[in-house]
Every structure is written in structure tokens, then in C-alpha cells.
Design a protein around this motif. Structure first.
Motif, PDB file in Angstrom:
ATOM      1  N   ALA A 165       0.829  -1.213   0.000  1.00  0.00           N
ATOM      2  CA  ALA A 165       0.000   0.000   0.000  1.00  0.00           C
ATOM      3  C   ALA A 165       0.859   1.257   0.000  1.00  0.00           C
ATOM      4  O   ALA A 165       1.971   1.270   0.537  1.00  0.00           O
ATOM      5  N   TYR A 166       0.332   2.279  -0.588  1.00  0.00           N
ATOM      6  CA  TYR A 166       0.913   3.634  -0.620  1.00  0.00           C
ATOM      7  C   TYR A 166       2.174   3.721  -1.487  1.00  0.00           C
ATOM      8  O   TYR A 166       2.910   4.702  -1.402  1.00  0.00           O
ATOM      9  N   LYS A 167       2.442   2.688  -2.303  1.00  0.00           N
ATOM     10  CA  LYS A 167       3.622   2.712  -3.174  1.00  0.00           C
ATOM     11  C   LYS A 167       3.172   2.663  -4.631  1.00  0.00           C
ATOM     12  O   LYS A 167       2.041   2.287  -4.928  1.00  0.00           O
ATOM     13  N   ASP A 168       4.102   3.007  -5.520  1.00  0.00           N
ATOM     14  CA  ASP A 168       3.795   2.941  -6.946  1.00  0.00           C
ATOM     15  C   ASP A 168       4.813   2.057  -7.657  1.00  0.00           C
ATOM     16  O   ASP A 168       5.701   1.479  -7.031  1.00  0.00           O
ATOM     17  N   SER A 211      -3.400  -4.183 -20.207  1.00  0.00           N
ATOM     18  CA  SER A 211      -3.205  -4.173 -18.755  1.00  0.00           C
ATOM     19  C   SER A 211      -4.468  -3.700 -18.045  1.00  0.00           C
ATOM     20  O   SER A 211      -4.523  -2.598 -17.508  1.00  0.00           O
ATOM     21  N   PRO A 212      -5.510  -4.539 -18.023  1.00  0.00           N
ATOM     22  CA  PRO A 212      -6.794  -4.073 -17.500  1.00  0.00           C
ATOM     23  C   PRO A 212      -6.829  -3.858 -15.989  1.00  0.00           C
ATOM     24  O   PRO A 212      -7.824  -3.361 -15.473  1.00  0.00           O
ATOM     25  N   LEU A 213      -5.751  -4.198 -15.287  1.00  0.00           N
ATOM     26  CA  LEU A 213      -5.755  -4.024 -13.831  1.00  0.00           C
ATOM     27  C   LEU A 213      -4.743  -2.966 -13.389  1.00  0.00           C
ATOM     28  O   LEU A 213      -4.547  -2.759 -12.192  1.00  0.00           O
ATOM     29  N   ALA A 214      -4.101  -2.302 -14.379  1.00  0.00           N
ATOM     30  CA  ALA A 214      -3.055  -1.337 -14.036  1.00  0.00           C
ATOM     31  C   ALA A 214      -3.583   0.088 -14.149  1.00  0.00           C
ATOM     32  O   ALA A 214      -4.473   0.391 -14.935  1.00  0.00           O
ATOM     33  N   LYS A 215      -2.983   0.967 -13.349  1.00  0.00           N
ATOM     34  CA  LYS A 215      -3.431   2.347 -13.269  1.00  0.00           C
ATOM     35  C   LYS A 215      -2.910   3.156 -14.458  1.00  0.00           C
ATOM     36  O   LYS A 215      -1.775   2.958 -14.897  1.00  0.00           O
ATOM     37  N   LYS A 216      -3.765   4.055 -14.927  1.00  0.00           N
ATOM     38  CA  LYS A 216      -3.369   4.906 -16.050  1.00  0.00           C
ATOM     39  C   LYS A 216      -2.110   5.681 -15.712  1.00  0.00           C
ATOM     40  O   LYS A 216      -1.916   6.133 -14.574  1.00  0.00           O
ATOM     41  N   ASN A 243       6.262  -9.047 -13.477  1.00  0.00           N
ATOM     42  CA  ASN A 243       5.291  -8.132 -14.048  1.00  0.00           C
ATOM     43  C   ASN A 243       4.730  -7.341 -12.879  1.00  0.00           C
ATOM     44  O   ASN A 243       4.432  -7.914 -11.829  1.00  0.00           O
ATOM     45  N   ALA A 244       4.640  -6.027 -13.032  1.00  0.00           N
ATOM     46  CA  ALA A 244       4.220  -5.234 -11.879  1.00  0.00           C
ATOM     47  C   ALA A 244       3.564  -3.959 -12.354  1.00  0.00           C
ATOM     48  O   ALA A 244       3.827  -3.501 -13.467  1.00  0.00           O
ATOM     49  N   PHE A 245       2.700  -3.398 -11.524  1.00  0.00           N
ATOM     50  CA  PHE A 245       2.168  -2.082 -11.848  1.00  0.00           C
ATOM     51  C   PHE A 245       1.712  -1.317 -10.625  1.00  0.00           C
ATOM     52  O   PHE A 245       1.636  -1.858  -9.521  1.00  0.00           O
ATOM     53  N   SER A 246       1.484  -0.030 -10.908  1.00  0.00           N
ATOM     54  CA  SER A 246       0.706   0.767  -9.963  1.00  0.00           C
ATOM     55  C   SER A 246      -0.716   0.267 -10.141  1.00  0.00           C
ATOM     56  O   SER A 246      -1.246   0.295 -11.257  1.00  0.00           O
ATOM     57  N   GLU A 247      -1.309  -0.219  -9.045  1.00  0.00           N
ATOM     58  CA  GLU A 247      -2.592  -0.908  -9.191  1.00  0.00           C
ATOM     59  C   GLU A 247      -3.734   0.084  -9.420  1.00  0.00           C
ATOM     60  O   GLU A 247      -3.814   1.138  -8.780  1.00  0.00           O
ATOM     61  N   LEU A 248      -4.597  -0.297 -10.313  1.00  0.00           N
ATOM     62  CA  LEU A 248      -5.782   0.501 -10.588  1.00  0.00           C
ATOM     63  C   LEU A 248      -6.707   0.451  -9.373  1.00  0.00           C
ATOM     64  O   LEU A 248      -7.158  -0.623  -8.975  1.00  0.00           O
ATOM     65  N   ASN A 249      -6.967   1.621  -8.760  1.00  0.00           N
ATOM     66  CA  ASN A 249      -7.835   1.611  -7.578  1.00  0.00           C
ATOM     67  C   ASN A 249      -9.071   2.487  -7.758  1.00  0.00           C
ATOM     68  O   ASN A 249      -9.802   2.729  -6.807  1.00  0.00           O
ATOM     69  N   ASP A 250      -9.304   2.928  -8.985  1.00  0.00           N
ATOM     70  CA  ASP A 250     -10.535   3.668  -9.283  1.00  0.00           C
ATOM     71  C   ASP A 250     -11.587   2.653  -9.724  1.00  0.00           C
ATOM     72  O   ASP A 250     -11.471   2.060 -10.798  1.00  0.00           O
ATOM     73  N   PRO A 251     -12.618   2.422  -8.886  1.00  0.00           N
ATOM     74  CA  PRO A 251     -13.564   1.338  -9.192  1.00  0.00           C
ATOM     75  C   PRO A 251     -14.333   1.571 -10.485  1.00  0.00           C
ATOM     76  O   PRO A 251     -14.677   0.609 -11.168  1.00  0.00           O
ATOM     77  N   ALA A 305       1.207  -0.669  -5.019  1.00  0.00           N
ATOM     78  CA  ALA A 305       2.082  -1.261  -6.029  1.00  0.00           C
ATOM     79  C   ALA A 305       1.973  -2.771  -5.935  1.00  0.00           C
ATOM     80  O   ALA A 305       1.950  -3.320  -4.838  1.00  0.00           O
ATOM     81  N   GLY A 306       1.863  -3.426  -7.093  1.00  0.00           N
ATOM     82  CA  GLY A 306       1.717  -4.890  -7.106  1.00  0.00           C
ATOM     83  C   GLY A 306       2.770  -5.527  -7.984  1.00  0.00           C
ATOM     84  O   GLY A 306       3.273  -4.930  -8.931  1.00  0.00           O
ATOM     85  N   LEU A 307       3.082  -6.770  -7.641  1.00  0.00           N
ATOM     86  CA  LEU A 307       4.177  -7.479  -8.330  1.00  0.00           C
ATOM     87  C   LEU A 307       3.852  -8.961  -8.437  1.00  0.00           C
ATOM     88  O   LEU A 307       3.308  -9.553  -7.507  1.00  0.00           O
ATOM     89  N   GLY A 308       4.190  -9.535  -9.568  1.00  0.00           N
ATOM     90  CA  GLY A 308       4.135 -10.989  -9.701  1.00  0.00           C
ATOM     91  C   GLY A 308       5.451 -11.489 -10.262  1.00  0.00           C
ATOM     92  O   GLY A 308       5.941 -10.958 -11.264  1.00  0.00           O
ATOM     93  N   ILE A 309       6.034 -12.472  -9.610  1.00  0.00           N
ATOM     94  CA  ILE A 309       7.294 -13.049 -10.093  1.00  0.00           C
ATOM     95  C   ILE A 309       7.062 -14.518 -10.393  1.00  0.00           C
ATOM     96  O   ILE A 309       6.545 -15.255  -9.552  1.00  0.00           O
ATOM     97  N   GLY A 310       7.446 -14.944 -11.586  1.00  0.00           N
ATOM     98  CA  GLY A 310       7.390 -16.365 -11.935  1.00  0.00           C
ATOM     99  C   GLY A 310       8.545 -17.075 -11.250  1.00  0.00           C
ATOM    100  O   GLY A 310       9.703 -16.938 -11.640  1.00  0.00           O
TER     101      GLY A 310
END
Length: 519
Positions: A286-289, A399-404, A426-434, A474-479
Motif C-alpha cells: 500500500a501507498y507505493k507505486d 493491462s486491465p488491472l493497471a493504473k493509467k 510483471n508489476a504495476f501501480s494498481e488501478l484503484n478507481d472502481p 504497487a503490485g508485483l508478480g514473479i514467476g
RNA sequence: GAUUCCGUAGCUCAGUUGGCAGAGCAUCUGACUUUUAAUCAGAGGGUCCUUGGUUCGAAUCCAAGCGGAAUCACCA
């Protein structure tokens, strides 16, 4: 129904029967192991433990070990064999007169084979040829092997009869592990890597959680799921393709940082880089980009390389890869321009299709702008990215779950780390606008209706969670498997997965399915 | 899904122009008290992946199938 046994199997079954007739249990209950092979080899001190000419009596180095017989050299009333345990191999010396009356001739010589598991008590010494060995004073059968092992003989220069058939090795991994110490080492390294990753995340206070594998709506990635059914609720369930949406619900719930290391399942093809079930590490803070997350990723992976190898420079295939941070950062469009000479930013779908065709790609009418960009990147850029590189700022359609993106129209704040020509995270600033998220889901549903089997489903409950408010995240996925491939210099994902998926063996094809609802 | 290669003893492999199924290790019998691919003497072990076809005769040639590997496609 019993199988027809080979000659060698029959010999071993006969030996088992004769052991039982002689009152020896071929499958013992336990053995008190006090030492292992490798530490014994390292702990032996010739000056203390070996009888010296005209010297003082040696201090006996007494040990009790257990393991598998891997070779035998019988010379009349004495014999040598190698015992393999979890740490390595050590030679055992047995002589007739050190064992109970008749045991050497009747049991050791006649009823024991390579592959059998035995316990040894004795003292450590050094042979005339200089090999540190254990002089056995007690030998017990712990488990009789009823099948012969594919025996590997090794000298310093050459290996003989090594099992090379990959099918054999993957199907009977237990045998592969017995005869290939380097395979055991690969999986130990993988375990150390995951442990180090967990330690790194725990140290920063992130909470390890477990979210559902069985999901009524799958999401968090573009992939086809495995489908199953719950009998009591009579409902369709999917095996998860990603953990993402559940983990972000936990950020809504007030956790500052959560992570999960777990299996995801994708109903897609198999290859050197793909296994239908694979391990993913996902982290949300939380609170990160995404810029912050890049620093965390390079720190984490540098840490893993140092923990496993003591250096950031790793030999991977033909390349030396240096994981030392900071890694290069390169926006997607700049990376494409660098390689192809085409600047794609601001181009519309038809202009992109024209560039794709000029580059020699097969562009279908159904491919959208994002898909074409992805094809160009995957075909002309990704394979050339050998040193770890962050590729940033992807098209929103991909990237339908990532923030503009805060400043670049049509893009999102997303990055992938590419290394050795492959994506490792793969990582992004998470889209939090519902409301934005709802529109993105609806676009996915439209794609699904047009026949995109990998389009996401609309998850109302996830939208409800976002409507309560999710902090910037901020979200991250590592294989994990692909990272393990890099860290262990493995060329196939099957070399870092203990039991990779294969077609069933022909003999098993007739096995009856478990009836629905049974047991 | 496509293409290429592969499938012979427990393991690694050879098998000539289509003409008795072979070797090393492993196994079995015997000898041997410091060997280490132990050595020496002898022996046994085969659904040549499966099913068809061609042929007097098929491990070998042809077809289909099964299984595997590699490459490609798919894999946000």
C-alpha cells in the motif's frame, strides 16, 4: 494383478524371500543415524583417527550412517561399496570376520544388491589408496530395493551408463534424484531461493497469506483456466490463474503489505518455459507505486543471487548475467524504437498493423493495437534483452488491472523485468478507481464475447471491494520457476519442477476415473 | 496444433544391401582380505514402442497410431 518381473527383479524378490526365511526384516523400522557422508569426509583427521606407524593408538572416529548401496567390489572375504546418503557418498569397507557368523557370505554377498538401503556402524579410516572410508562393524538391511537402479559409474574423467532419457528422468524423478546429485542440488537451490525470498519479504513486514485456489470467478491474468465442480454446492469452480484480485482485497482490508507464494494453473500449452501448474510470488504494498516496486525487485533479485551464489554475476547458458542493481529502465516504445527503428507512440491501430507487416509479422484483423505492439515487442525486442532490464509503460489495452499513466496518455504504469530474453516479473501501480476498473472489465467482457478465450471475467465482488476504497498500491508478480531457471542455469522449466506434467503413461491409460462424489 | 529427430536387454548404445538379436556396465555361478569402471573364468536375460502392409524372409522398407525431445505456434 501383478506385473511380469524382469530377471533382475525376480532375483531381488527371491533375495527378499530368503531374507525373511533367515529372520531378517527386509524393511526395517528405523536406524539411529549419527553422521552423514559429507561431514564424515570433512571431519576425518588422519593424524588423530588413522593408526600411524610407531605412533600412539588412534582415537576412533565412530559413526553410524545409513543410505543406499551405489556400487560394490567384492574380493573374497572382504568388500568395498559406496553408500549414498542425502549429503553425498562414502566408501564402506566390510570384512567377513567383523560381521556376525555367516552374515557376510550368506546375506551381504548373496542377498544384498546395488540400490538396497542399509545402516552401517563402524569407524572411519583411510584406505591404502587414500580414500576416507568407514570400516563396518555392523550392517543392517533397512530397505530392500526390488527394482534395479540404472547404475551410473563414474571416474574422474567420465560417466558411464548415465540415464539421459528425459522422459525417464521426468516420469521417475525419484530415480533421477538417486543417480544425479546435480539434480538434487538444483532443487536444494530452488528451496534456498524461495526461503531467501520469503525472508526478504518477512523482514520488511509483509504478511504471508493464503487465498483461494478454487475460485467462482477467475481473474488477475489473461489465460484460460482449469474448470472443476463442487458437488455439495453444485457449482462450477475455476483453479486460479493468479492471486491478484484476492490479494488486493486484503489491501482494501487494511494490510499494508501482503504476499503469497503459491501455485497458479493455466490451461495452456507445455513448453520449455510453460508448465500448466507453476509457482507465482505475488506482492502488494500500500501507498507505493511502480517506480518504488522496481527498486524492490532489483534489490530482491540481487539479494537472491548473492545468497545463492555469493555474486551477482551468474552464468546462464551462453551468457553471463549481472544482477547488480540498478538495472536499466527502458520505456516499451523506446525499446521498440531502439531495435526496429519505428516509434510507435501515438500511432493508431492501422498504422501499427502497417509497421507490423513491414517487419514481417502476420497481422490478423482481430488483433487490436495493444496486441500488435505486444507482438512487435515479443518478436524483435524481448529475445535481445539479456541483462536484466525494466521495460516500462505498457498500452492500456494489455493491462486491465493497471493504473493509467500519470503523464502518458493511453499507457499504464506497468513494468516487466526481462532477463535472458524472458519475462521474470510483471508489476504495476494498481488501478484503484472502481469506475475505471468497471470499464476495463466491461472491455474484457466484450473481448471475451468476440472470442478471446483469455479475456477476463467481470468480478462484481472485486469492484465492490474497490468501491470501499483501496489505497494507492504497487503490485508485483514473479514467476518463481523462471527465476529458479535463471538462478540454477537450467534450460527447461522441467528441470526446476520436481514432477512436471507429462502425458499419462500408456499402462495407466486404462485406469478407471474416480467416480464423481466418490470418497 | 505444425515440422524435424528419436523409441532395440535393468542402463548406455551398436546392428552393414532386408537374411540366426549384439557389446559394455548391471544380473547369476565360481575364484579372490585395501578395492574404487576392481580383476579373472563361465552363464542367463529381448513384445527390437504398437498395429497393419510389402516380401520367401522385416529391428531394418512403407503406412497409421502411441510416447518422448527439439524448434515454431500459443503462453497479458
Amino acid at each position: 494383478m501383478s506385473r511380469i518381473h524382469s530377471e533382475q527383479e525376480q532375483v531381488r524378490r527371491d533375495a527378499r524371500a530368503r531374507m525373511e526365511e533367515a529372520g531378517i526384516n527386509p524393511f526395517a523400522y528405523s536406524w539411529n543415524v549419527t553422521h552423514h557422508a559429507q561431514p564424515v569426509l570433512e571431519g576425518f583427521d588422519p593424524e588423530r583417527h588413522q593408526p600411524q606407524e610407531d605412533g600412539p593408538a588412534p582415537e576412533p572416529f565412530r559413526v553410524s550412517v545409513a543410505g543406499r548401496i551405489m556400487s560394490r567390489r567384492i574380493m573374497g572375504k572382504a568388500a568395498f561399496f559406496h553408500l549414498q546418503d542425502a549429503t553425498g557418498r562414502i566408501q564402506i569397507y566390510v570384512s567377513r570376520d567383523d560381521l556376525p557368523e555367516g552374515f557376510y557370505n550368506e546375506v551381504f554377498k548373496k542377498l544384498l544388491d546395488i540400490g538396497d538401503i542399509v545402516g552401517i556402524e563402524g569407524f572411519v579410516f583411510q584406505t591404502r589408496m587414500g580414500e576416507i572410508s568407514i570400516h563396518a562393524e555392523r550392517l543392517e538391511v533397512l530397505a530392500k530395493a526390488l527394482r534395479p537402479l540404472p547404475i551410473v559409474k563414474e571416474t574422474e574423467e567420465r560417466t558411464f551408463n548415465e540415464v539421459t532419457d528425459k522422459e525417464f528422468r521426468y516420469r521417475q524423478r525419484y530415480v533421477d534424484l538417486i543417480v544425479h546429485p546435480d539434480v538434487r542440488e538444483t532443487f536444494r537451490q530452488r528451496a534456498r531461493m524461495v526461503t531467501a525470498m520469503r525472508g526478504f519479504l518477512d523482514e520488511r513486514g509483509y504478511v504471508e497469506v493464503e487465498t483461494p485456489v478454487l475460485q467462482p470467478i477467475y481473474g488477475g491474468a489473461a489465460a484460460r483456466p482449469f474448470t472443476t465442480h463442487h458437488n455439495a454446492l453444485d457449482m462450477k469452480l475455476y483453479m486460479r490463474i493468479a492471486d491478484e484480485l484476492y490479494l488486493k482485497r486484503l489491501i482494501v482490508g487494511g494490510f499494508d503489505g501482503v504476499y503469497e507464494i503459491s501455485k497458479d494453473f493455466r490451461n495452456e500449452g507445455l513448453s520449455r518455459f510453460h508448465n500448466p501448474e507453476f509457482t507465482m510470488m505475488e506482492l502488494y504494498v500500500a501507498y507505493k507505486d511502480y517506480a518504488w516496486m522496481m527498486e524492490l525487485v532489483e534489490e530482491l533479485i540481487e539479494h537472491l543471487a548473492l545468497t545463492l551464489h555469493g555474486t551477482t554475476e551468474l552464468q546462464v547458458g551462453a551468457h553471463t548475467i549481472n544482477f547488480q542493481r540498478p538495472w536499466k529502465r527502458l520505456p516499451l516504445f523506446d525499446a521498440i524504437e531502439e531495435r526496429t527503428g519505428h516509434q510507435l507512440f501515438g500511432k493508431d491501430r492501422d498504422e501499427l498493423a502497417a509497421v507490423g507487416k513491414k517487419l514481417g509479422l502476420h497481422i490478423e484483423d482481430s488483433m487490436g493495437a495493444g496486441k500488435i505492439i505486444d507482438e512487435i515487442f515479443g518478436g524483435f525486442v524481448e529475445p535481445h534483452l539479456i541483462q536484466p532490464t525494466f521495460i516500462t509503460d505498457y498500452p492500456v489495452e494489455l493491462s486491465p488491472l493497471a493504473k493509467k499513466h500519470r503523464s502518458k496518455a493511453g499507457l499504464v504504469e506497468r513494468f516487466e523485468a526481462i532477463c535472458n530474453g524472458k519475462e521474470i516479473c510483471n508489476a504495476f501501480s494498481e488501478l484503484n478507481d472502481p469506475d475505471d476498473q468497471r470499464e476495463r472489465f466491461e472491455e474484457q467482457v466484450r473481448l471475451g464475447k468476440r472470442g478471446d478465450a483469455e479475456a477476463m471475467q467481470l468480478d462484481e465482488d472485486y469492484l465492490r471491494a474497490l468501491e470501499y476504497g483501496m489505497p494507492p498500491t504497487a503490485g508485483l508478480g514473479i514467476g518463481v520457476d523462471r527465476l529458479a531457471m535463471l538462478m540454477t542455469n537450467s534450460e527447461s522449466i522441467r528441470d526446476v519442477i520436481l514432477f512436471p506434467l507429462l502425458r499419462p503413461e500408456a499402462e495407466d491409460a486404462s485406469a478407471e476415473d474416480t467416480p464423481e462424489g466418490a470418497a
